[in-house]
Scaffold this motif. Structure first.
Motif, PDB file in Angstrom:
ATOM      1  N   LEU A 683       0.860  -1.173   0.000  1.00  0.00           N
ATOM      2  CA  LEU A 683       0.000   0.000   0.000  1.00  0.00           C
ATOM      3  C   LEU A 683       0.908   1.239   0.000  1.00  0.00           C
ATOM      4  O   LEU A 683       1.513   1.575   1.028  1.00  0.00           O
ATOM      5  CB  LEU A 683      -0.916   0.002   1.232  1.00  0.00           C
ATOM      6  N   ILE A 688      -2.116   7.116  -3.601  1.00  0.00           N
ATOM      7  CA  ILE A 688      -3.479   7.371  -3.134  1.00  0.00           C
ATOM      8  C   ILE A 688      -3.752   8.869  -3.060  1.00  0.00           C
ATOM      9  O   ILE A 688      -4.796   9.355  -3.481  1.00  0.00           O
ATOM     10  CB  ILE A 688      -3.701   6.720  -1.751  1.00  0.00           C
ATOM     11  N   THR A 897      -9.264  -3.444   2.772  1.00  0.00           N
ATOM     12  CA  THR A 897      -9.410  -2.002   2.931  1.00  0.00           C
ATOM     13  C   THR A 897      -8.919  -1.587   4.300  1.00  0.00           C
ATOM     14  O   THR A 897      -9.313  -2.186   5.322  1.00  0.00           O
ATOM     15  CB  THR A 897     -10.867  -1.572   2.755  1.00  0.00           C
ATOM     16  N   TYR A 901      -6.339   4.592   6.595  1.00  0.00           N
ATOM     17  CA  TYR A 901      -5.894   5.345   5.419  1.00  0.00           C
ATOM     18  C   TYR A 901      -6.976   5.472   4.347  1.00  0.00           C
ATOM     19  O   TYR A 901      -6.719   6.087   3.309  1.00  0.00           O
ATOM     20  CB  TYR A 901      -4.666   4.668   4.801  1.00  0.00           C
ATOM     21  N   SER A 902      -8.164   4.865   4.607  1.00  0.00           N
ATOM     22  CA  SER A 902      -9.266   4.904   3.642  1.00  0.00           C
ATOM     23  C   SER A 902      -8.780   4.481   2.263  1.00  0.00           C
ATOM     24  O   SER A 902      -9.034   5.132   1.246  1.00  0.00           O
ATOM     25  CB  SER A 902      -9.874   6.312   3.582  1.00  0.00           C
ATOM     26  N   ALA A 903      -8.058   3.409   2.211  1.00  0.00           N
ATOM     27  CA  ALA A 903      -7.504   2.909   0.947  1.00  0.00           C
ATOM     28  C   ALA A 903      -7.628   1.405   0.935  1.00  0.00           C
ATOM     29  O   ALA A 903      -7.557   0.733   1.973  1.00  0.00           O
ATOM     30  CB  ALA A 903      -6.047   3.325   0.798  1.00  0.00           C
TER      31      ALA A 903
END
Length: 939
Positions: A683, A688, A897, A901-903
């Motif tokens: 990630l 992002i 998810t 980090y809302s990713a």
């Protein structure tokens, strides 16, 4: 009108009245002009001159009236010049009414001209008065005691009586004698010239050329009257140039007559002959109308008979048969061996009417040594026939010059100093009749290639008179300006009408046919970065080669001039796409065979090299080395110039030209891309946060293995042999590890056209930074040596193609998701499918995951849930899958998810594929090893 006084005698009373009126008038004119009232000042001046113009006085002193009137115009012109700038402005309304001043009255030139005119009238009247005074009696010397009186405009005689001076009034008779004595003592010609000169300059500034020329003519006549022939001739020449342009024949006749007399005065036989011949060739009136000689100048009336007299007089002097003496100046005009006469007539000379020479070649192009016909046409507008003793025709190639003699004069050889070996022709007659063409046709041979042009036609008349005419082409002949509108019979200069309208005085002589072959090697493809070798061969078939030079020029096919190899020009190496590197040639074993004047000059776009002497049947070879720095098509021009005989500098050089278009192409193009480890997705927060951009700097995970795939494509038309590939680091540090950094191919890789070669490097970033320089990919290659003509196109040295890798961003991924499953599965047999979530931060991570159903598998395990992953730990999600189909099947998609980090991370389709066999396969050890090797990189 004018107050009359009985105290002053009548003649002196008029002088007094005019003097007082003059003073009052000019005071008033000065006030008006400096106040800007120009129209009022001019009107007042008109009235002033009109009032006193008829007040001339006694006939014996009428010259004083013209002198006074001239002074009025002179002073007013000076006032007009010295007034403010607004005075020179001419209002547009001035020329509307007749009583208003005309436009010329606002300019000082008008008044200067009239001042000079009245002063000339004064001279005429003074001469008449002096001639009449001889009958009355001589003028005594007592006039020297006359002085101006205390009263304005009056004169008195001064007597000395002891210590006192007594003033006694003059009688009119005494005043007349005084005025005549003063007029005789002073010469007005130079003042007239000064006034006319100022008027002429002022009219020239106003662009009034014709009026200025009239003033110049009057000024030249005054110079002539005082025997100042030098200034008179110069001024008459300026006036004549305008009269020639305007076509004023009678005025030009008069001026040329004065110029003839000026030439006599300065003893210039050349000028006298030129002006005389020009006058004799002018179109004039018939003898039926003869104007008075006074109106036509010193040359007499402009008639046909007078033209004939001037013609005969000019040629008698030119031939040395007579000498004209000017007794007043004790000079003479003579033409003899000590003073030969040479006239030159060019394309703009007024003497073109005297002798016009046209030259026309019958062919536009000839071979060297082949004969070509040439026609010389001569015409004259002189009134009587002219017999030429000898003609000489001169070309830009002196060996073609020849002389034409007059067959009626056998002693011509003694007249012309004919050089030994000079070609001499004889014409039956060389007589020019008025407005009739004399046509002469001869053959011309030239052994020199290039342009052969006739320059001059020289006519010799008598032993010491020569006329040199610049040759003209019939196709571009200009009309004679003064004869253009005359009623003459039109004739053509040549018998062939087509040649008369298209004939040229120049011809192109082709180069001799070369008997030497210039061979350029095959135009195989040129590759950027390599030294392209082009063989050049010179083979002698029928000509021996002496003093040969080989010139090489490189020209851009899209444009650009062909540069001379003998000119030095600066070049910038940064802007050179293609450059000539070297010219190599075979050196004879016997150095004495090498040329003594060996030349070798190399520039980036051209080259020059000497060629050794070759006998018939011999050959010489050399090589051109050209290097392409960037892809570009060029045109190669190779020129050989040589002499086919030795020791004869007069021979023409033979040239052989060859050209070849060569296109330089890029051999190899290199590209790259980064791949993450198989079934592992970090990630990366930079992907992002930023908006997707094609120019965005790539990001790599810190301390994680990333694969760099370098692709090299063969864009050329020939096979290439790859020798090695490496990555050169720009900075020597431990921020990144690259494996392998350099690899030599033990067995060279043959790279066929269109094939793409790939090499995998492992990149492990070890330092967290925003910009990391990876390095430059260097691919070393050369042409495949197994190609037979390899060494005909390039040298054997290897070439290096470089590709700089862009900078990358290094960051630590907070989460890393990896998948684990067997490499293959069996139909109906369950296997474990694991998802590992590794938390690399110091924080507790809340993770949401979901698993999508797949029709190809039966799934056991949670489909979606929320889990917590401890810091620096790994959480494993396990699923059991039972395959329901065969072949390559897509595993259930797993989505992870991160709430912090809302990713989210999605497994890629390529990493979520497994092959399902119908039964358990059996692999041999060799197959397992090969499978393990081929599975290092998967796409």
């Amino acid at each position: 009108m004018v107050g009359m006084s009985t105290k002053t005698p009548p003649i002196q009373r008029i002088v007094e009245i005019k003097t007082i009126a003059e003073q009052l008038h000019f005071k008033l004119s000065t006030l008006l002009l400096h106040s800007g009232k120009v129209v009022e000042a001019i009107t007042w001046f008109r009235q002033h001159t009109a009032n006193y113009r008829s007040l001339m006085g006694s006939p014996e002193v009428i010259f004083l009236h013209w002198e006074w009137l001239s002074r009025q115009y002179l002073v007013f012109a000076q006032l007009l010049e010295t007034s403010s700038a607004d005075v020179q402005h001419v209002p547009s309304m001035v020329s509307v009414a007749a009583e208003k001043p005309t436009e010329w009255e606002f300019h000082s030139a008008y008044y200067y001209q009239l001042a000079a005119s009245y002063l000339k009238e004064k001279n005429v009247s003074l001469e008449f008065a002096l001639s009449m005074s001889e009958d009355v009696g001589p003028i005594d010397g007592s006039a020297e005691s006359v002085v101006a009186s205390a009263y304005l405009g009056q004169f008195a005689r001064l007597f000395e009586h002891g210590d006192t001076c007594i003033m006694q009034s003059l009688t009119d008779d005494e005043y007349v004698r005084y005025a005549l004595a003063e007029g005789k003592r002073f010469q007005d010609s130079f003042e007239i010239i000064a006034l006319l000169k100022r008027s002429c300059e002022a009219y020239s500034n106003l662009k009034a050329e014709r009026t200025a020329a009239y003033c110049g003519l009057q000024m030249a006549k005054e110079y002539f009257a005082v025997s100042d022939f030098g200034n008179a001739k110069q001024t008459f020449d300026n006036v004549a140039s305008l009269y020639r342009r305007e076509g004023w024949l009678l005025s030009l006749w008069e001026v040329l007559g004065y110029l003839r007399e000026c030439s006599r005065g300065i003893s210039s036989a050349k000028d006298f002959i030129e002006y005389s011949l020009e006058m004799a060739a002018l179109p004039v009136t018939s003898d039926a109308f003869e104007p008075s000689s006074k109106d036509c100048g010193p040359a007499g009336p402009a008639t046909l008979s007078q033209r004939g007299k001037i013609h005969e007089e000019a040629f008698e002097v030119a031939r040395g048969e007579s000498e004209l003496n000017l007794k007043e100046q004790n000079t003479e005009l003579k033409v003899n061996s000590d003073y030969p006469l040479y006239l030159e007539i060019d394309l703009v000379s007024p003497l073109r009417v005297v002798l016009l020479a046209l030259v026309a070649f019958h062919q536009p192009v000839v071979k060297p040594g082949a004969p070509s016909l040439i026609t010389i046409s001569l015409r004259s507008q002189l009134p009587t026939n002219v017999e030429i003793d000898q003609l000489e025709v001169q070309f830009n190639q002196s060996e073609c010059n020849f002389i034409i003699g007059n067959g009626k004069k056998p002693h011509i050889a003694a007249i012309s100093n004919i050089q030994p070996g000079r070609r001499v022709e004889t014409a039956p007659s060389l007589v020019l009749a008025t407005n009739k063409w004399l046509r002469l046709t001869y053959e011309i041979n030239s052994d020199h290639s290039g342009k052969l042009e006739c320059i001059y036609v020289i006519a010799r008349i008598g032993p010491h008179f020569t006329i040199c005419c610049r040759a003209e082409s019939p196709a571009s002949m200009n009309d004679l300006p003064l004869w253009k509108f005359e009623n003459l019979v039109e004739t053509i200069p040549t018998k062939d009408p087509g040649l008369a309208f298209s004939g040229q005085k120049a011809i192109q002589v082709e180069e001799p046919d070369p008997q030497v072959d210039l061979i350029l090697g095959s135009s195989g493809p040129a590759l950027v970065g390599e030294s392209f070798i082009l063989p050049v061969t010179i083979s002698s078939k029928g000509h021996a080669v002496y003093s040969g030079e080989l010139k090489i020029n490189l020209v851009d096919t899209r444009g650009g001039g062909l540069l001379s190899p003998r000119e030095e020009e600066p070049f910038s190496a940064d802007n050179l796409h293609v450059e000539l590197v070297d010219i190599s040639c075979h050196v004879p074993e016997d150095q004495s065979e090498a040329p003594s004047d060996k030349i070798q000059k190399i520039q980036p776009s051209f080259g020059l090299i000497s060629v050794p002497s070759l006998d018939v049947g011999e050959s010489w070879s050399g090589q051109l080395k050209i290097k392409w720095n960037r892809p570009k098509p060029i045109m190669l021009y190779v020129s050989l110039g040589y002499y086919h005989q030795s020791g004869e500098p007069s021979l023409q050089k033979v040239h052989v030209h060859k050209s070849l278009q060569i296109e330089g192409k890029t051999a190899v193009t290199i590209s790259h891309r980064y791949l993450l480890p198989f079934r592992q997705d970090p990630l990366l927060l930079s992907k992002i946060k930023s908006v997707s951009d094609p120019d965005q700097m790539p990001s790599l995970a810190l301390n994680d293995l990333t694969m760099l795939i370098v692709s090299a494509k063969n864009c050329s038309e020939v096979p290439l042999r790859l020798l090695s590939v490496s990555i050169e680091r720009e900075e020597d540090n431990d921020a990144c590890a690259i494996l392998p950094q350099h690899e030599e191919f033990r067995e060279s890789v043959v790279h066929v056209p269109g094939e793409e070669f790939k090499k995998v490097f492992t990149v492990i970033p070890k330092l967290n930074c925003t910009r990391l320089k990876i390095g430059t990919v260097c691919l070393r290659w050369q042409r495949d040596s197994r190609v037979e003509e390899q060494f005909d196109f390039c040298d054997s040295a290897y070439q290096v193609t470089k590709h700089r890798l862009p900078d990358v961003n290094i960051e630590l991924p907070p989460l890393v998701v990896s998948l684990e499953c067997p490499p293959h599965a069996t139909l109906g047999n369950p296997f474990r499918y694991s998802v590992k979530i590794h938390n690399q931060t110091e924080f507790l991570q809340e993770i949401k995951f979901s698993v999508a159903d797949s029709q190809s598998f039966v799934l056991s395990g949670p489909h979606n849930d929320t889990i917590f992953v401890l810091p620096r730990s790994t959480h494993v999600l396990s699923f059991m899958l039972v395959p329901l189909g065969l072949g390559s099947l897509q595993l259930p998609r797993v989505t992870v998810t991160s709430v912090r980090y809302s990713a989210g991370l999605h497994t890629s389709p390529a990493s979520s594929i497994v092959f399902v066999y119908p039964s358990k396969p059996h692999f041999e050890a060799s197959d397992m090893k090969e499978t393990r090797t081929n599975s290092v990189v998967a796409e």
